[in-house]
Motif scaffolding. Structure first.
Motif, PDB file in Angstrom:
ATOM      1  N   ALA A  78     -59.712 -98.315-106.190  1.00 51.29           N
ATOM      2  CA  ALA A  78     -59.798 -97.510-107.414  1.00 51.29           C
ATOM      3  C   ALA A  78     -59.356 -96.076-107.154  1.00 51.29           C
ATOM      4  O   ALA A  78     -58.659 -95.472-107.968  1.00 51.29           O
ATOM      5  N   ILE A  79     -59.730 -95.531-106.009  1.00 54.94           N
ATOM      6  CA  ILE A  79     -59.317 -94.162-105.671  1.00 54.94           C
ATOM      7  C   ILE A  79     -57.803 -94.115-105.479  1.00 54.94           C
ATOM      8  O   ILE A  79     -57.137 -93.180-105.924  1.00 54.94           O
ATOM      9  N   GLY A  80     -57.253 -95.130-104.846  1.00 57.40           N
ATOM     10  CA  GLY A  80     -55.809 -95.198-104.650  1.00 57.40           C
ATOM     11  C   GLY A  80     -55.036 -95.323-105.954  1.00 57.40           C
ATOM     12  O   GLY A  80     -53.884 -94.911-106.042  1.00 57.40           O
ATOM     13  N   ALA A  81     -55.685 -95.894-106.962  1.00 55.65           N
ATOM     14  CA  ALA A  81     -55.023 -96.094-108.261  1.00 55.65           C
ATOM     15  C   ALA A  81     -55.057 -94.843-109.135  1.00 55.65           C
ATOM     16  O   ALA A  81     -54.332 -94.765-110.126  1.00 55.65           O
ATOM     17  N   LEU A  82     -55.889 -93.869-108.789  1.00 48.85           N
ATOM     18  CA  LEU A  82     -55.965 -92.635-109.585  1.00 48.85           C
ATOM     19  C   LEU A  82     -54.659 -91.872-109.464  1.00 48.85           C
ATOM     20  O   LEU A  82     -54.131 -91.689-108.366  1.00 48.85           O
ATOM     21  N   LYS A  83     -54.144 -91.423-110.572  1.00 45.15           N
ATOM     22  CA  LYS A  83     -52.876 -90.688-110.586  1.00 45.15           C
ATOM     23  C   LYS A  83     -52.992 -89.437-111.443  1.00 45.15           C
ATOM     24  O   LYS A  83     -53.674 -89.430-112.462  1.00 45.15           O
ATOM     25  N   CYS A  84     -52.325 -88.404-110.995  1.00 44.49           N
ATOM     26  CA  CYS A  84     -52.192 -87.173-111.772  1.00 44.49           C
ATOM     27  C   CYS A  84     -50.704 -86.843-111.783  1.00 44.49           C
ATOM     28  O   CYS A  84     -50.094 -86.765-110.711  1.00 44.49           O
ATOM     29  N   PRO A  85     -50.120 -86.629-112.948  1.00 46.29           N
ATOM     30  CA  PRO A  85     -48.676 -86.357-112.991  1.00 46.29           C
ATOM     31  C   PRO A  85     -48.292 -85.049-112.300  1.00 46.29           C
ATOM     32  O   PRO A  85     -47.141 -84.890-111.885  1.00 46.29           O
ATOM     33  N   ASP A  86     -49.237 -84.137-112.143  1.00 49.43           N
ATOM     34  CA  ASP A  86     -48.935 -82.842-111.531  1.00 49.43           C
ATOM     35  C   ASP A  86     -49.389 -82.759-110.076  1.00 49.43           C
ATOM     36  O   ASP A  86     -49.355 -81.680-109.480  1.00 49.43           O
ATOM     37  N   PHE A  87     -49.825 -83.877-109.497  1.00 45.59           N
ATOM     38  CA  PHE A  87     -50.328 -83.867-108.116  1.00 45.59           C
ATOM     39  C   PHE A  87     -49.212 -83.545-107.140  1.00 45.59           C
ATOM     40  O   PHE A  87     -48.167 -84.185-107.116  1.00 45.59           O
ATOM     41  N   VAL A  88     -49.443 -82.514-106.329  1.00 46.27           N
ATOM     42  CA  VAL A  88     -48.532 -82.141-105.249  1.00 46.27           C
ATOM     43  C   VAL A  88     -49.406 -82.011-104.010  1.00 46.27           C
ATOM     44  O   VAL A  88     -50.255 -81.121-103.940  1.00 46.27           O
ATOM     45  N   PRO A  89     -49.244 -82.905-103.021  1.00 54.53           N
ATOM     46  CA  PRO A  89     -50.130 -82.871-101.857  1.00 54.53           C
ATOM     47  C   PRO A  89     -49.916 -81.633-100.993  1.00 54.53           C
ATOM     48  O   PRO A  89     -48.817 -81.090-100.925  1.00 54.53           O
ATOM     49  N   ASP A  90     -51.000 -81.221-100.347  1.00 56.15           N
ATOM     50  CA  ASP A  90     -50.902 -80.105 -99.406  1.00 56.15           C
ATOM     51  C   ASP A  90     -50.267 -80.616 -98.107  1.00 56.15           C
ATOM     52  O   ASP A  90     -49.807 -81.749 -98.032  1.00 56.15           O
TER      53      ASP A  90
END
Length: 130
Positions: A78-90
């Motif tokens: 479930a955590i892996g399926a979470l998505k944010c269109p603006d997510f940019v990893p550090d």
């Protein structure tokens, strides 16, 4: 021809955060800027804790372990399926560069420049002498 008035930059303000104003004036404004990924992860964490707490009701330790592994597997999926269109990893790939504490910088209002809420950043004082 009249001169154009330009706003003074708010970069020296304690609330300034990458072109955004981190000062919230109400609970509603604060809630609107919460990081959606953190909220979703928090809900999943609460659900997982609840499910794990229920495992104590199972009498057989082997059944508890199988159920625990199943719960953890489903939570990871479930955590892996979470998505944010603006997510940019550090640099480590774990945290979004837009995350500031519990807020998403992109959801904070733009900094208008030096305004009535301007609060100068504290300058670091001299180092303490031992």
């Amino acid at each position: 021809m009249p001169a154009e008035v330009t706003a003074i930059s708010g970069r020296a303000c304690a609330y300034y955060l990458a072109g955004r104003c981190a000062r919230t004036r109400s609970q509603a404004e604060s809630a609107a800027a919460f990081c959606p990924m953190m909220q979703a992860r928090g809900k999943l964490g609460a659900q997982t804790r609840d499910r794990l707490n229920r495992l104590d009701r199972l009498a057989d330790p082997n059944d508890r372990e199988v159920a625990r592994r199943h719960i953890m597997q489903k939570t990871a999926e479930a955590i892996g399926a979470l998505k944010c269109p603006d997510f940019v990893p550090d640099a480590h790939g774990q945290i979004c560069i837009h995350q500031h504490l519990i807020y998403c910088q992109l959801l904070l209002p733009p900094c208008p420049g030096r305004c009535e809420d301007f609060l100068p950043r504290a300058k670091p004082g001299p180092k303490a002498q031992p």
